[in-house]
Design a protein around this motif. Structure first.
Motif, PDB file in Angstrom:
ATOM      1  N   GLU A 212       0.830  -1.211   0.000  1.00 34.69           N
ATOM      2  CA  GLU A 212       0.000   0.000   0.000  1.00 34.69           C
ATOM      3  C   GLU A 212       0.863   1.259   0.000  1.00 34.69           C
ATOM      4  O   GLU A 212       0.528   2.252  -0.667  1.00 34.69           O
ATOM      5  CB  GLU A 212      -0.916  -0.010   1.224  1.00 34.69           C
ATOM      6  N   VAL A 213       1.960   1.242   0.755  1.00 30.60           N
ATOM      7  CA  VAL A 213       2.848   2.407   0.791  1.00 30.60           C
ATOM      8  C   VAL A 213       3.435   2.681  -0.584  1.00 30.60           C
ATOM      9  O   VAL A 213       3.479   3.832  -1.048  1.00 30.60           O
ATOM     10  CB  VAL A 213       3.969   2.194   1.833  1.00 30.60           C
ATOM     11  N   SER A 214       3.898   1.636  -1.255  1.00 27.17           N
ATOM     12  CA  SER A 214       4.478   1.811  -2.591  1.00 27.17           C
ATOM     13  C   SER A 214       3.450   2.321  -3.588  1.00 27.17           C
ATOM     14  O   SER A 214       3.782   3.084  -4.508  1.00 27.17           O
ATOM     15  CB  SER A 214       5.073   0.488  -3.084  1.00 27.17           C
ATOM     16  N   GLU A 215       2.178   1.927  -3.418  1.00 26.55           N
ATOM     17  CA  GLU A 215       1.126   2.431  -4.284  1.00 26.55           C
ATOM     18  C   GLU A 215       0.825   3.896  -3.987  1.00 26.55           C
ATOM     19  O   GLU A 215       0.601   4.696  -4.901  1.00 26.55           O
ATOM     20  CB  GLU A 215      -0.143   1.591  -4.101  1.00 26.55           C
ATOM     21  N   ASP A 216       0.841   4.255  -2.699  1.00 27.36           N
ATOM     22  CA  ASP A 216       0.555   5.647  -2.327  1.00 27.36           C
ATOM     23  C   ASP A 216       1.595   6.604  -2.897  1.00 27.36           C
ATOM     24  O   ASP A 216       1.259   7.697  -3.365  1.00 27.36           O
ATOM     25  CB  ASP A 216       0.495   5.784  -0.807  1.00 27.36           C
ATOM     26  N   TYR A 217       2.845   6.195  -2.863  1.00 29.47           N
ATOM     27  CA  TYR A 217       3.924   7.060  -3.352  1.00 29.47           C
ATOM     28  C   TYR A 217       4.293   6.775  -4.804  1.00 29.47           C
ATOM     29  O   TYR A 217       5.246   7.354  -5.318  1.00 29.47           O
ATOM     30  CB  TYR A 217       5.159   6.905  -2.459  1.00 29.47           C
ATOM     31  N   LYS A 218       3.526   5.863  -5.439  1.00 29.47           N
ATOM     32  CA  LYS A 218       3.726   5.552  -6.856  1.00 29.47           C
ATOM     33  C   LYS A 218       5.189   5.163  -7.153  1.00 29.47           C
ATOM     34  O   LYS A 218       5.819   5.688  -8.079  1.00 29.47           O
ATOM     35  CB  LYS A 218       3.301   6.726  -7.745  1.00 29.47           C
ATOM     36  N   VAL A 267      12.928  11.598   4.021  1.00 24.28           N
ATOM     37  CA  VAL A 267      12.825  10.813   5.262  1.00 24.28           C
ATOM     38  C   VAL A 267      11.541  11.159   6.006  1.00 24.28           C
ATOM     39  O   VAL A 267      10.877  10.284   6.591  1.00 24.28           O
ATOM     40  CB  VAL A 267      14.054  11.082   6.151  1.00 24.28           C
ATOM     41  N   GLU A 268      11.173  12.443   5.997  1.00 30.63           N
ATOM     42  CA  GLU A 268       9.983  12.874   6.723  1.00 30.63           C
ATOM     43  C   GLU A 268       8.716  12.169   6.238  1.00 30.63           C
ATOM     44  O   GLU A 268       7.791  11.928   7.030  1.00 30.63           O
ATOM     45  CB  GLU A 268       9.817  14.396   6.586  1.00 30.63           C
ATOM     46  N   GLU A 269       8.662  11.828   4.942  1.00 29.96           N
ATOM     47  CA  GLU A 269       7.487  11.131   4.413  1.00 29.96           C
ATOM     48  C   GLU A 269       7.354   9.736   5.018  1.00 29.96           C
ATOM     49  O   GLU A 269       6.242   9.271   5.300  1.00 29.96           O
ATOM     50  CB  GLU A 269       7.570  11.038   2.892  1.00 29.96           C
ATOM     51  N   PHE A 270       8.480   9.071   5.211  1.00 28.85           N
ATOM     52  CA  PHE A 270       8.423   7.724   5.787  1.00 28.85           C
ATOM     53  C   PHE A 270       8.134   7.781   7.286  1.00 28.85           C
ATOM     54  O   PHE A 270       7.610   6.811   7.843  1.00 28.85           O
ATOM     55  CB  PHE A 270       9.740   6.988   5.509  1.00 28.85           C
TER      56      PHE A 270
END
Length: 433
Positions: A212-218, A267-270
């Motif tokens: 899901e994370v990889s999909e959110d950040y494309k 980094v802040e996004e993660f």
């Protein structure tokens, strides 16, 4: 040319007198000089450039005929005509001898070329005879098997104009990749040997969330595959507590993004994606631990690396590329990332098995394997059986797994909803033939 009277106080008769000069400086023209010298102008000294040009021309025209003519006209040296005749005769004889030698050499070369051509023809005939015999022996040993025909392999690198395919080097590249996949592999049983506080179920939840994370950040698929690879390699050597497992997941995705993405999330996004459960300092500290654990070796072959090559080999049997086959093979391959048990299979074997099952799912009228796929994957049908049946269980969800991130991803129209496709016949029927 200028002249000063103060510079010539003792001017003689040949010089211009000061009475003829008006002012301190007078330009001496050729007419004035001619008048002063009695109508005679001395020849000017040739410049260096003119001297050099004359020397060059003299060298160019310095042939033997010019030398002899100059000497004869000058009469300084007497030439013996008899000597000249004898030298001409000797030169003529030498030329004849040289011509005979050249003819002999040409004859010898022609003879050697003819002999070599005969030898090459004989060798080619022998090779063709031996090849035909080998083919007959192979056919006899196979007993006319109806499983597949191994007589023809399509060259998928021929006449490929897209430079991104590296068609000229592709065979050598994948030769090295097949060797590299045997190195830097995670342990297939690290849960039992290394870990004490986590289990395969926790790993499954983490990987499903990272989908899901990889999909959110494309993120590109390679980033996701490398993320899972880094997680497993770290867990193969370092014991971790369960409350830090999510920190490991986002850190590995951060590293993979830096390596694979053109523009990696900061980094802040993660930190944000974990609801700020972890701080920037914690993520960066874990990043150092992961990189040291894998010895900064991030260029590793994953299932996606082989999947691109194998899908191209599978498309060679179609008149036009089948997009549905590509989506379905990628879907089946990504299902294996969630399952810890698939670490026992090589990435190339998982990729080949995914292509095998995708072809079988789309068409049961013909065998899903062919000579081209066997050549490029380096796997025979019997070697794929265990992995194919295991992937089919994931496709049919025989275990009733409730984690659906990958299925929902490939249920989207952009992937042609390939997650809904099911084969009416089980793949086990292929291997029982």
């Amino acid at each position: 040319m200028y002249c000063s009277s103060s510079m010539h106080p003792n001017a003689n008769k040949e010089n211009v007198s000061t009475s003829d000069v008006q002012g301190n400086f007078v330009r001496i023209t050729r007419s004035r000089a001619k008048k002063a010298l009695g109508g005679v102008i001395p020849p000017t000294k040739p410049s260096f450039k003119q001297q050099k040009r004359r020397a060059v021309l003299k060298d160019v025209s310095n042939t033997s005929e010019n030398i002899y003519s100059h000497l004869l006209e000058g009469g300084n040296i007497k030439v013996n005509r008899k000597c000249v005749k004898e030298s001409k005769k000797a030169a003529k004889e030498g030329a004849n001898v040289a011509m005979e030698i050249l003819v002999d050499m040409h004859t010898e070369k022609s003879k050697l070329a003819e002999d070599l051509s005969k030898i090459m023809m004989a060798e080619s005939q022998n090779a063709s005879v031996s090849n035909s015999k080998d083919e007959e022996i192979t056919e006899q040993q196979e007993g006319g098997s109806d499983v597949m025909d191994f007589l023809q392999v399509v060259d998928i690198d021929f006449n490929v104009k897209d430079p991104q395919f590296c068609s000229f080097y592709a065979a050598d590249i994948y030769e090295n990749i097949h060797v590299a996949e045997l190195q830097q592999r995670p342990l297939a049983n690290y849960m039992e040997l290394v870990q004490r506080d986590i289990d395969p179920g926790m790993r499954r939840i983490l990987i499903d969330w990272l989908v899901e994370v990889s999909e959110d950040y494309k993120l590109v698929p390679d980033t996701f595959y490398l993320t899972v690879n880094l997680i497993d390699r770290f867990l193969s050597s370092s014991c971790i507590q369960r409350h830090r497992l999510q920190l490991l997941g986002v850190t590995c995705m951060l590293i993979a993004s830096k390596y694979e993405e053109l523009c990696a999330p900061p980094v802040e996004e993660f930190c944000f994606i974990t609801a700020n459960t972890y701080t920037r300092t914690e993520v960066l500290s874990m990043e150092i631990q992961v990189l040291n654990s894998v010895h900064f070796k991030l260029s590793v072959p994953t299932t996606k690396t082989f999947l691109r090559r194998f899908i191209r080999a599978a498309q060679a049997s179609y008149k036009a590329p089948l997009v549905e086959l590509e989506f379905l093979a990628n879907y089946l391959a990504e299902l294996t990332l969630v399952e810890y048990t698939f670490l026992r299979f090589l990435p190339s074997l998982v990729a080949a098995s995914a292509v095998f099952l995708a072809r079988w799912t789309l068409d049961q009228t013909e065998h899903p394997w062919n000579p081209t796929l066997q050549h490029y994957t380096r796997y025979e049908v019997a070697e794929l059986k265990t992995a194919v049946l295991a992937i089919e269980d994931l496709q049919l969800n025989t275990s009733g797994c409730t984690l659906t991130a990958t299925r929902e991803k490939y249920n989207q129209p952009k992937f042609m909803s390939v997650a809904k496709l099911k084969s009416p016949k089980r793949a086990a029927s292929i291997f029982s033939r």
